[in-house]
Write a protein that holds these residues in place. Structure first.
Motif, short mmCIF file in Angstrom:
data_model
loop_
_atom_site.label_atom_id
_atom_site.label_comp_id
_atom_site.label_asym_id
_atom_site.label_seq_id
_atom_site.Cartn_x
_atom_site.Cartn_y
_atom_site.Cartn_z
N GLU A 102 34.70 34.54 30.85
CA GLU A 102 34.56 33.26 30.33
C GLU A 102 35.28 32.27 31.31
O GLU A 102 34.98 31.07 31.63
CB GLU A 102 34.87 32.97 28.97
CG GLU A 102 34.68 31.80 28.15
CD GLU A 102 35.02 31.82 26.81
OE1 GLU A 102 34.86 32.94 26.14
OE2 GLU A 102 35.84 30.83 26.45
N ASP A 149 35.76 39.81 28.17
CA ASP A 149 34.98 38.72 28.11
C ASP A 149 35.64 37.35 27.96
O ASP A 149 35.14 36.35 28.67
CB ASP A 149 34.06 38.68 26.65
CG ASP A 149 35.12 38.98 25.50
OD1 ASP A 149 36.04 39.65 25.69
OD2 ASP A 149 34.73 38.37 24.28
N LYS A 186 33.07 29.58 32.83
CA LYS A 186 32.86 28.56 31.89
C LYS A 186 32.93 27.52 32.59
O LYS A 186 34.05 26.92 33.24
CB LYS A 186 33.68 28.74 30.82
CG LYS A 186 33.56 27.96 29.55
CD LYS A 186 34.61 28.00 28.59
CE LYS A 186 34.41 26.94 27.71
NZ LYS A 186 35.65 26.34 26.84
#
Ligand code: PHE
Length: 454
Positions: free
Chosen positions: A201, A197, A205
């Protein structure tokens, strides 16, 4: 008569997969993920999507129009539209760019083959220092990289000499779905790793603080390179399209496939890298140094899993490289075949041998001949600079100006709307606006900026 005899793709799927095969290449895997991760994640991805929609796709459609209208190799296709004017020179420049790039693209594609072999033999296991030195020793060696360059060019030759339908189309129909499936398998494996993850991200992100002018230019350049624009490939393939091919839909579909493969590559690289705490890089060092390390360590909890992932990854990488190399090879092959009026086999052979020569020079320039420099660069870097930073923007810019301002609108409109049958008039006006104003200005900007003039 000659028109009827000209080769063509046999199906809509063939058109999409062959052209997507040209677009999906090393650029998707070694450059896009890194650029996205470093330059603001989701924000970069959104900027990239805009570049593809507003610049990449219109430029691709322009090349489609020239190629399909010309029903000939890139140089002749431009000539047919340009008549005796100087615009016909752009086509020759496209062919030259395609040829020059194929020499050094073949070298890197050959490296991918070495890594298929090395991962199969279990040679890519060891500490990071070992993997680093493996790549340095291999890429600078005098014989081995040349051997693989010759092998991949031979494979390209064997496909190309079989013609458009039995060679390019068949190979693309086989390799593109295989590549996609392999990629999906590795994505699933990578995303199930511990700490995956964090990698996801990193890729997605949004970070607005990273966005500046250079990021826009980077995204623009990447979208052009990734969609194989301005190298003659798209134009040459379009000359094999049928009158029914919907140019706009095809360009959008190819843009989407190209983008999805790039994103999926990111979903392999970052989750795997973050799961072992390695910070990913870009370019050759990412694929040939960081990733072997990462695969080996990330998947070591199940015996042989790292081995399989590594082999599958390099197989898919080699296929991505090969389908791009095929399109580059085809630019020069079609050119020689039609301009010198020789058989396809002969043309393909001449191109293969010439690419081999360029490849050998490029490869040696990384090792034995690294002291020989031209304009302060080794030959390998010089080719990259001349094709990617000079010719690509020049050919792209001139093509937009040519289509937008000089080619009779009727020709462009007829090709765009398939002679009025598609009823996409509104889209046509939008396309024209982009090609006349937005694309040339953006390309000009990136060009001047790259040369340090802005
Ligand atoms: N589009 C290919 C890639 O992403 C590179 C390429 C450029 C191939 C031009 C053919 C022509 O790697």
């Amino acid at each position: 008569m000659a028109r009827l005899e000209r080769a063509s793709f046999g199906s809509k799927l063939g058109v999409i997969l062959a052209t997507a095969g040209s677009a999906v290449g090393l650029g998707n895997i070694w450059r896009f993920p890194y650029m996205a991760g470093q330059n603001g994640g989701a924000v970069f991805i959104i900027i990239y999507i805009f570049c593809v929609l507003l610049l990449g796709i219109p430029c691709m459609i322009s090349e489609f129009i020239i190629g399909r209208h010309g029903q000939a190799n890139t140089a002749r296709a431009y000539r047919k539209m340009a008549g005796k004017s100087m615009w016909s020179l752009i086509g020759y420049m496209g062919v030259l760019t395609g040829f020059l790039i194929s020499g050094y693209y073949a070298v890197v594609s050959g490296w991918c083959l070495e890594y298929v072999w090395a991962s199969m033999m279990g040679k890519l296991q060891g500490d990071p220092a070992y993997i680093t030195s493996y790549f340095a020793t291999f890429s600078q060696a005098p014989v081995r990289p040349i051997f693989w360059t010759l092998i991949i060019l031979l494979a390209t030759y064997l496909i190309i000499e079989n013609g458009v339908r039995d060679g390019i189309e068949r190979a693309s129909k086989l390799m593109m779905p295989t590549l996609f499936i392999l990629l999906l398998i590795i994505v699933v494996a990578a995303c199930m790793l511990p700490n995956a993850d964090k990698g996801i991200e990193f890729l997605f992100k949004p970070d607005f603080s990273k966005i500046n002018g250079d990021v826009f230019l980077g995204a623009l350049g990447q979208s052009f390179y990734s969609m194989s624009i301005a190298m003659g490939c798209i134009c040459t393939y379009a000359s094999y399209f049928s009158k029914q091919t919907n140019l706009t839909n095809s360009a959008v579909q190819i843009g989407v496939i190209d983008f999805i493969v790039a994103l999926l590559a990111g979903l392999v690289i970052f989750p795997a890298a973050f799961s072992v705490g390695v910070s990913p890089d870009s370019g050759p060092s990412l694929i040939f140094i960081t990733l072997p390390n990462v695969f080996h360590r990330a998947f070591d909890f199940i015996p042989l899993l790292g081995y399989f992932v590594s082999v599958l990854f390099y197989v898919l990488l080699s296929m991505a490289a090969l389908t791009s190399l095929m399109s580059l090879h085809e630019v020069s092959t079609a050119f020689l075949q039609e301009e010198m009026v020789i058989t396809r086999k002969k043309a393909a052979l001449i191109v293969t041998i010439s690419c081999m020569l360029v490849g050998v020079i490029c490869s040696l320039s990384l090792g034995a001949w690294s002291d020989h420099k031209l304009f302060g660069m080794i030959i390998f870097d010089l080719f990259d600079f001349v094709t990617g930073q000079l010719f690509l923007p020049i050919v792209g810019f001139l093509t937009c100006i040519f289509i937008g301002w000089f080619v009779p609108h009727k020709i462009v409109r007829d090709e765009f709307t398939n002679w009025g049958t598609l009823r996409n008039e509104r889209l046509y006006h939008g396309y024209m606006f982009l090609v006349r104003y937005v694309c040339p200005l953006c390309i000009l900007f990136i060009f001047l900026r790259q040369l340090g003039l802005l």
